[in-house]
Design an enzyme around this catalytic site. Sequence first.
Site: not given
Length: 223
Positions: A43, A68, A101, A124, A128, A160, A205-206
């Site tokens: 993952e 992570e 990373d 994420d 930008k 999402d 949640k979504f």
Amino acid sequence: MTRLRRHRTLTERQRSRELHPQELIRSGGWEKHFGFAGDLWLEIGTGKDPHLIERALLHRESLHVGIEVTRKKFEMMLRKADALFGEDPDPPDNLRFLHADAFQAVEACFTDSSLQGAFILFPDPWPKKRHAARRLLQKSFLQRVAEKLKPGGVLEIRTDDPDYAIEAREALSEIPLLKSLTGTCDWVHEPMDPQRHVETLFENKFRQRGLKIHHFYLSRIEA
């Protein structure tokens, strides 16, 4: 007055699932490090979601690795793993986490054709333009992940963000190693296999808010 946050030191048991790339190299690979052979699942960008922990408990015969980059989230995952595994009367030893990373760790820690599957769940979108290089769903990075998959190995992506889904679709269409498992649809809005699907906290949640989730399912073509 500035409020100082108390630093919580990890216990030895919590740290037991943290792995440094140098340790992996010294051990001679994932199967030697774990001490048994099994399908290897990755993952990329675990955040603080217990998805991989739950999956490791459900699929004890497989090896599970999470990457992570944010140290705070990484340590939170170690604590969650310790808590959830601690509830099991006979917990498996099939889960490790890399604080690294993803762009570097995928290349350094996984050989080509070694992964049975990989997950990139709600990354994420870095909207930008100056942050574009950090996006996981870009062709160069997805190409490297595809090369790490075994023939027939699966890549699952969830997002999402509709704009990010379109960006991912365009990147994936340029990677000949991967083929879609959803037929003529680039993505689906429901899990392909609900019985084996492990829902994330974001996803729950979504879904409760009525937002659509874009599920990508792809596999590496057979040699």
